[in-house]
Design a protein around this motif. Structure first.
Motif, PDB file in Angstrom:
ATOM      1  N   ILE A  26       0.837  -1.200   0.000  1.00  0.00           N
ATOM      2  CA  ILE A  26       0.000   0.000   0.000  1.00  0.00           C
ATOM      3  C   ILE A  26       0.870   1.248   0.000  1.00  0.00           C
ATOM      4  O   ILE A  26       0.650   2.177  -0.780  1.00  0.00           O
ATOM      5  N   VAL A  27       1.879   1.271   0.854  1.00  0.00           N
ATOM      6  CA  VAL A  27       2.794   2.419   0.935  1.00  0.00           C
ATOM      7  C   VAL A  27       3.617   2.541  -0.345  1.00  0.00           C
ATOM      8  O   VAL A  27       3.803   3.647  -0.873  1.00  0.00           O
ATOM      9  N   ASP A  28       4.101   1.426  -0.867  1.00  0.00           N
ATOM     10  CA  ASP A  28       4.872   1.440  -2.118  1.00  0.00           C
ATOM     11  C   ASP A  28       4.022   1.976  -3.273  1.00  0.00           C
ATOM     12  O   ASP A  28       4.496   2.776  -4.087  1.00  0.00           O
ATOM     13  N   ALA A  64      -7.482   0.647  -1.202  1.00  0.00           N
ATOM     14  CA  ALA A  64      -8.517  -0.053  -1.979  1.00  0.00           C
ATOM     15  C   ALA A  64      -7.959  -0.630  -3.277  1.00  0.00           C
ATOM     16  O   ALA A  64      -8.245  -1.771  -3.621  1.00  0.00           O
ATOM     17  N   ILE A  65      -7.166   0.150  -3.997  1.00  0.00           N
ATOM     18  CA  ILE A  65      -6.639  -0.369  -5.267  1.00  0.00           C
ATOM     19  C   ILE A  65      -5.608  -1.473  -5.038  1.00  0.00           C
ATOM     20  O   ILE A  65      -5.511  -2.404  -5.831  1.00  0.00           O
ATOM     21  N   THR A  66      -4.874  -1.387  -3.940  1.00  0.00           N
ATOM     22  CA  THR A  66      -3.869  -2.414  -3.652  1.00  0.00           C
ATOM     23  C   THR A  66      -4.542  -3.737  -3.320  1.00  0.00           C
ATOM     24  O   THR A  66      -4.149  -4.791  -3.840  1.00  0.00           O
ATOM     25  N   THR A  67      -5.576  -3.695  -2.480  1.00  0.00           N
ATOM     26  CA  THR A  67      -6.255  -4.946  -2.121  1.00  0.00           C
ATOM     27  C   THR A  67      -7.065  -5.513  -3.277  1.00  0.00           C
ATOM     28  O   THR A  67      -7.454  -6.679  -3.239  1.00  0.00           O
ATOM     29  N   CYS A 102     -10.035  -2.909 -14.628  1.00  0.00           N
ATOM     30  CA  CYS A 102     -10.518  -3.532 -13.400  1.00  0.00           C
ATOM     31  C   CYS A 102     -10.956  -4.979 -13.615  1.00  0.00           C
ATOM     32  O   CYS A 102     -10.743  -5.830 -12.750  1.00  0.00           O
ATOM     33  N   ARG A 103     -11.551  -5.241 -14.757  1.00  0.00           N
ATOM     34  CA  ARG A 103     -11.962  -6.620 -15.055  1.00  0.00           C
ATOM     35  C   ARG A 103     -10.757  -7.563 -15.106  1.00  0.00           C
ATOM     36  O   ARG A 103     -10.898  -8.755 -14.827  1.00  0.00           O
ATOM     37  N   GLY A 104      -9.610  -7.043 -15.463  1.00  0.00           N
ATOM     38  CA  GLY A 104      -8.410  -7.872 -15.592  1.00  0.00           C
ATOM     39  C   GLY A 104      -7.618  -8.035 -14.306  1.00  0.00           C
ATOM     40  O   GLY A 104      -6.634  -8.782 -14.277  1.00  0.00           O
ATOM     41  N   LEU A 105      -8.017  -7.364 -13.242  1.00  0.00           N
ATOM     42  CA  LEU A 105      -7.269  -7.457 -11.989  1.00  0.00           C
ATOM     43  C   LEU A 105      -7.538  -8.774 -11.274  1.00  0.00           C
ATOM     44  O   LEU A 105      -8.653  -9.268 -11.260  1.00  0.00           O
ATOM     45  N   GLU A 106      -6.492  -9.280 -10.667  1.00  0.00           N
ATOM     46  CA  GLU A 106      -6.619 -10.454  -9.811  1.00  0.00           C
ATOM     47  C   GLU A 106      -6.838  -9.957  -8.391  1.00  0.00           C
ATOM     48  O   GLU A 106      -5.952  -9.374  -7.787  1.00  0.00           O
ATOM     49  N   GLN A 107      -8.044 -10.145  -7.871  1.00  0.00           N
ATOM     50  CA  GLN A 107      -8.353  -9.694  -6.515  1.00  0.00           C
ATOM     51  C   GLN A 107      -7.541 -10.494  -5.509  1.00  0.00           C
ATOM     52  O   GLN A 107      -7.405 -11.705  -5.629  1.00  0.00           O
ATOM     53  N   ILE A 108      -7.017  -9.771  -4.540  1.00  0.00           N
ATOM     54  CA  ILE A 108      -6.201 -10.427  -3.485  1.00  0.00           C
ATOM     55  C   ILE A 108      -7.105 -10.910  -2.378  1.00  0.00           C
ATOM     56  O   ILE A 108      -8.057 -10.299  -2.028  1.00  0.00           O
TER      57      ILE A 108
END
Length: 131
Positions: free
Chosen positions: A5-7, A83-86, A125-131
């Protein structure tokens, strides 16, 4: 996630500065970024917030130190990276996000361009792998 998140915030701050955003603190050492949109682009933060919301990204209008504008139309925007990191965004995605924010501000009165940007954001967003 804390370090990612910080990075991501540090990288997003750097990418925003490359695109003309004046950051209140010159960068960030945590998860938040505060940009002075009035100094950067001559508009208020609420106008930027509305344009950026139209492309599917979320941030808040926010006052900056010694803000010359009224509280309901402050000079700044505040955004963060938790939010974007997670949701799976990496440091390598921050340039794209900074560019979308800048383009939304530039196209704030062009609904067709904003619609194109919104679709780009959706596809990403559709291509993101949710963590």
């Amino acid at each position: 996630y804390a370090q990612a998140i910080v990075d991501n915030a540090a990288r997003l701050a750097e990418e925003m500065q490359k695109r003309g955003f004046q950051l209140v603190t010159g960068g960030t050492s945590n998860h938040l970024i505060l940009a002075d949109i009035n100094k950067s682009f001559g508009i208020d933060g609420k106008t930027a917030e509305i344009a950026i919301d139209k492309i599917g990204l979320t941030l808040n209008a926010n006052a900056v130190p010694d803000d010359p504008l009224p509280m309901f139309r402050p000079s700044g925007i505040r955004l963060g990276t938790p939010a974007i990191t997670t949701r799976g965004c990496q440091a390598s995605d921050m340039a794209r996000i900074a560019e979308w924010i800048k383009q939304a501000i530039e196209a704030r009165e062009d609904e067709k361009k904003l619609a194109v940007l919104r679709e780009e954001v959706r596809e990403f967003c559709r291509g993101l792998e949710q963590i």
